[in-house]
Design a protein around this motif. Structure first.
Motif, PDB file in Angstrom:
ATOM      1  N   PHE A   1       0.880  -1.168   0.000  1.00  0.00           N
ATOM      2  CA  PHE A   1       0.000   0.000   0.000  1.00  0.00           C
ATOM      3  C   PHE A   1       0.907   1.203   0.000  1.00  0.00           C
ATOM      4  O   PHE A   1       1.591   1.451   0.985  1.00  0.00           O
ATOM      5  CB  PHE A   1      -0.904   0.009   1.226  1.00  0.00           C
ATOM      6  CG  PHE A   1      -1.949  -1.072   1.187  1.00  0.00           C
ATOM      7  CD1 PHE A   1      -2.992  -1.013   0.297  1.00  0.00           C
ATOM      8  CD2 PHE A   1      -1.870  -2.149   2.057  1.00  0.00           C
ATOM      9  CE1 PHE A   1      -3.952  -1.999   0.265  1.00  0.00           C
ATOM     10  CE2 PHE A   1      -2.830  -3.144   2.031  1.00  0.00           C
ATOM     11  CZ  PHE A   1      -3.877  -3.066   1.135  1.00  0.00           C
TER      12      PHE A   1
ATOM     13  N   SER B   1      -0.602  -8.509  14.849  1.00  0.00           N
ATOM     14  CA  SER B   1      -1.403  -7.513  14.158  1.00  0.00           C
ATOM     15  C   SER B   1      -0.543  -6.771  13.145  1.00  0.00           C
ATOM     16  O   SER B   1       0.587  -6.404  13.435  1.00  0.00           O
ATOM     17  CB  SER B   1      -1.960  -6.538  15.207  1.00  0.00           C
ATOM     18  OG  SER B   1      -2.880  -5.708  14.618  1.00  0.00           O
TER      19      SER B   1
ATOM     20  N   SER C   1      -4.874 -10.474   6.916  1.00  0.00           N
ATOM     21  CA  SER C   1      -6.114 -10.081   6.228  1.00  0.00           C
ATOM     22  C   SER C   1      -5.826  -9.736   4.780  1.00  0.00           C
ATOM     23  O   SER C   1      -6.591 -10.102   3.879  1.00  0.00           O
ATOM     24  CB  SER C   1      -6.744  -8.863   6.901  1.00  0.00           C
ATOM     25  OG  SER C   1      -7.123  -9.174   8.204  1.00  0.00           O
TER      26      SER C   1
HETATM   27  N1  LIG Z   1      -6.300  -0.421   2.355  1.00  0.00           N
HETATM   28  C1  LIG Z   1      -5.144  -0.206   3.001  1.00  0.00           C
HETATM   29  N2  LIG Z   1      -4.460   0.917   2.774  1.00  0.00           N
HETATM   30  C2  LIG Z   1      -3.288   1.143   3.407  1.00  0.00           C
HETATM   31  N3  LIG Z   1      -2.708   0.294   4.284  1.00  0.00           N
HETATM   32  C3  LIG Z   1      -3.370  -0.842   4.552  1.00  0.00           C
HETATM   33  C4  LIG Z   1      -4.616  -1.160   3.927  1.00  0.00           C
HETATM   34  N4  LIG Z   1      -5.023  -2.365   4.386  1.00  0.00           N
HETATM   35  C5  LIG Z   1      -4.082  -2.773   5.250  1.00  0.00           C
HETATM   36  N5  LIG Z   1      -3.091  -1.869   5.353  1.00  0.00           N
HETATM   37  C6  LIG Z   1      -1.882  -2.006   6.173  1.00  0.00           C
HETATM   38  O1  LIG Z   1      -1.297  -3.233   5.871  1.00  0.00           O
HETATM   39  C7  LIG Z   1      -0.734  -3.832   7.021  1.00  0.00           C
HETATM   40  C8  LIG Z   1      -1.250  -5.248   7.159  1.00  0.00           C
HETATM   41  O2  LIG Z   1      -2.634  -5.197   7.404  1.00  0.00           O
HETATM   42  P1  LIG Z   1      -3.521  -6.483   7.599  1.00  0.00           P
HETATM   43  O3  LIG Z   1      -4.887  -5.997   7.876  1.00  0.00           O
HETATM   44  O4  LIG Z   1      -3.325  -7.401   6.469  1.00  0.00           O
HETATM   45  O5  LIG Z   1      -2.880  -7.117   8.918  1.00  0.00           O
HETATM   46  P2  LIG Z   1      -3.421  -8.299   9.794  1.00  0.00           P
HETATM   47  O6  LIG Z   1      -2.306  -9.273   9.879  1.00  0.00           O
HETATM   48  O7  LIG Z   1      -4.703  -8.790   9.270  1.00  0.00           O
HETATM   49  O8  LIG Z   1      -3.616  -7.618  11.209  1.00  0.00           O
HETATM   50  P3  LIG Z   1      -4.748  -7.858  12.325  1.00  0.00           P
HETATM   51  O9  LIG Z   1      -4.311  -9.062  13.091  1.00  0.00           O
HETATM   52  O10 LIG Z   1      -4.695  -6.625  13.138  1.00  0.00           O
HETATM   53  O11 LIG Z   1      -6.043  -8.047  11.610  1.00  0.00           O
HETATM   54  C9  LIG Z   1      -1.098  -2.942   8.189  1.00  0.00           C
HETATM   55  O12 LIG Z   1       0.025  -2.153   8.488  1.00  0.00           O
HETATM   56  C10 LIG Z   1      -2.200  -2.099   7.650  1.00  0.00           C
HETATM   57  O13 LIG Z   1      -2.194  -0.836   8.245  1.00  0.00           O
END
Ligand SMILES: Nc1ncnc2c1ncn2[C@@H]1O[C@H](COP(=O)(O)OP(=O)(O)OP(=O)(O)O)[C@@H](O)[C@H]1O
Ligand SMILES: [Mg+2]
Lengths: 211, 252
Positions: B13, B38, B43
């Motif tokens: 991103f 996190s 996700s």
């Molecule tokens: N649409 C977006 N635009 C900018 N940054 C994003 C976007 N979606 C996710 N991120 C960033 O990407 C990184 C990974 O996010 P992601 O949601 O995949 O993590 P996660 O492992 O699912 O975390 P959690 O356990 O908190 O759900 C994070 O730093 C998040 O801020």
């Protein structure tokens, strides 16, 4: 006094015509404007945004004058006053409705789009079957306010010489040295708005089955 | 047989590298859990698989169809028709359910069957009722989502995804929005699906659960797969120091 009621009735009909025609055109036009405002094309969204800013940032009375007299001064062309009133009201209200629609669409959680796309719905189907029904529910109160304002705004049609209810009542009052016609007109706006709010309340109730 | 193949997937991103070269495969009937802190990209990975995000480079194959692959430095996605076919192979259950609030429970489950799979209304309703019975919600078909508990809503959303008969069902923290007692009911549903040999990818913070249901566990950190393996190995004897630290924080 005998001539008063038919006169007021004619004015009322003009007022109702302005009201109905404005809604008839501005409600769909507002959707088109909202679409343009949310366009990914920066030129389209900027142009639409400027239009909305002008419509919301200047008095409606000025816009009506401009719509009616503008063509005359620019091209020497004059046209029907009633048409000018409808055009003026429609472009003004479309701008307000557009902003309400846009707020409504943007207030729907992105998860609704995502769930729909993952389920395989097309964007069009998602918009019409998932987003719009929820938007309608959310914007009813704001739309109600706007429509109530429209009832009262119809009185501005007289600025370009259209004999709507208030204008008729005013001149009757002047002729008869009596406030009765104006009071009757006031009563009419009050009742009409009562009806409008009732309709919106009912609509709101109807969509009360979920939140 | 491998159902999903992910090769060297990269996704950023703006300047933030969220997936920095992810590769794994998922086999038929397998339950794969993805754990990690996190922000590690769990996700995002699921969202790339379900086409809610586009990858920058790498390769994704689903059921022998290529969804996207890099050629000469640019990413090439399949045509719309293939993408749609692939989309139907994958179901996704969201953390916050994302049910359609204006539709009854039944209609939440029939809508896509009718409009996407072009099933008849009667057939769709029959499928929906079957799934609702399986979820223990046969009484609720006329209710609206707002009148259900979180656990019930999540079960409806699982039924909604299952109604399209996906080959793989993905879960993104399906219990994070739920109270502990409601968590249990969702975990039980997923466990039952695992018993039926449903192929699943489960992103979760419930370590005990991941250990219990998974055939394989992936530990992600900072956009990379740090370690992957069968649950007893990964939870009992993680090879990597990073994994150990993460697990110790979760009281393993
Ligand atoms: N649409 C977006 N635009 C900018 N940054 C994003 C976007 N979606 C996710 N991120 C960033 O990407 C990184 C990974 O996010 P992601 O949601 O995949 O993590 P996660 O492992 O699912 O975390 P959690 O356990 O908190 O759900 C994070 O730093 C998040 O801020
Ligand atoms: Mg996440």
């Amino acid at each position: 006094m005998r001539n008063l009621l038919p006169l007021l009735l004619a004015g009322t009909i003009t007022t109702l015509k302005i009201f109905v025609l404005t809604l008839l055109f501005s409600i769909p036009l507002g959707a088109l404007v909202a679409r343009g405002r949310m366009s990914k094309n920066p030129i389209v969204s900027t142009v639409i945004n400027i239009y909305i800013m002008i419509m919301r940032g200047t008095p409606l009375i000025l816009q009506l004058l401009f719509v009616y007299f503008g063509p005359y001064y620019l091209f020497g062309a004059s046209y029907d006053r009633f048409t000018a009133v409808i055009i003026g009201f429609v472009i003004n209200y479309a701008a307000y409705f557009a902003e309400i629609y846009r707020g409504g669409v943007q207030s729907i959680p992105i998860g609704q789009w995502e769930a729909s796309l993952v389920l395989g719905f097309s964007r069009a189907h998602t918009f019409t079957h998932v987003i719009v029904p929820q938007v309608v529910k959310r914007i009813i109160p704001a739309m109600g306010n706007e429509v109530i304002t429209l009832v009262k705004d119809t009185a501005l049609a007289q600025t370009i010489g259209v004999a709507e209810l208030f204008r008729v009542a005013q001149s009757a009052s002047a002729r008869q040295f009596s406030t009765t016609p104006i009071v009757i007109a006031g009563l009419f706006y009050f009742i009409m708005n009562g009806v409008v709010s009732r309709l919106f309340d009912r609509f709101e109730k109807k969509l009360d089955y979920y939140h | 047989m491998s159902i999903i193949t992910v090769e060297n997937v990269v996704k950023s991103f703006d300047a933030l590298g969220v997936l920095r070269g992810i590769s794994f495969t998922l086999n038929e009937g397998e339950v794969l859990s993805i754990i990690g802190p996190s922000g590690s990209g769990k996700s995002t990975l699921l969202r790339c698989l379900t086409q809610l995000e586009r990858i920058d480079s790498g390769r994704i194959e689903v059921c022998s169809m290529t969804m996207a692959h890099s050629t000469g430095g640019t990413i090439q996605y399949a045509d719309a028709k293939t993408l749609k076919q692939i989309r139907l192979k994958l179901g996704l259950v969201f953390q916050n359910f994302n049910l359609f609030p204006h539709m009854s429970v039944l209609r939440n489950i029939t809508e896509a069957q009718v409009n996407v799979l072009a099933k008849s209304k009667g057939e769709a309703v029959a499928t929906a009722r079957q799934l609702l019975a399986k979820m223990g919600l046969e009484e609720k078909e006329d209710a609206y989502p707002c009148h259900l508990s979180g656990g019930q809503q999540q079960r409806v959303s699982i039924a909604r995804a299952l109604a399209l008969n996906p080959t793989v069902l993905c879960f993104d923290e399906p219990t994070s929005a739920l109270d502990p007692e409601l968590t249990i009911e969702i975990l039980k549903v997923i466990k039952d699906l695992a018993k039926e040999k449903m192929t699943m990818i489960v992103v979760t913070h419930e370590m005990a659960f991941a250990r219990d249901i998974s055939d394989r566990v992936i530990f992600m950190d900072e956009g990379l797969i740090v370690e992957e393996g069968p649950p007893d190995v990964l939870f009992n004897a993680p090879a990597k120091e990073r994994t150990q630290r993460f697990l110790s924080r979760y009281g393993q």
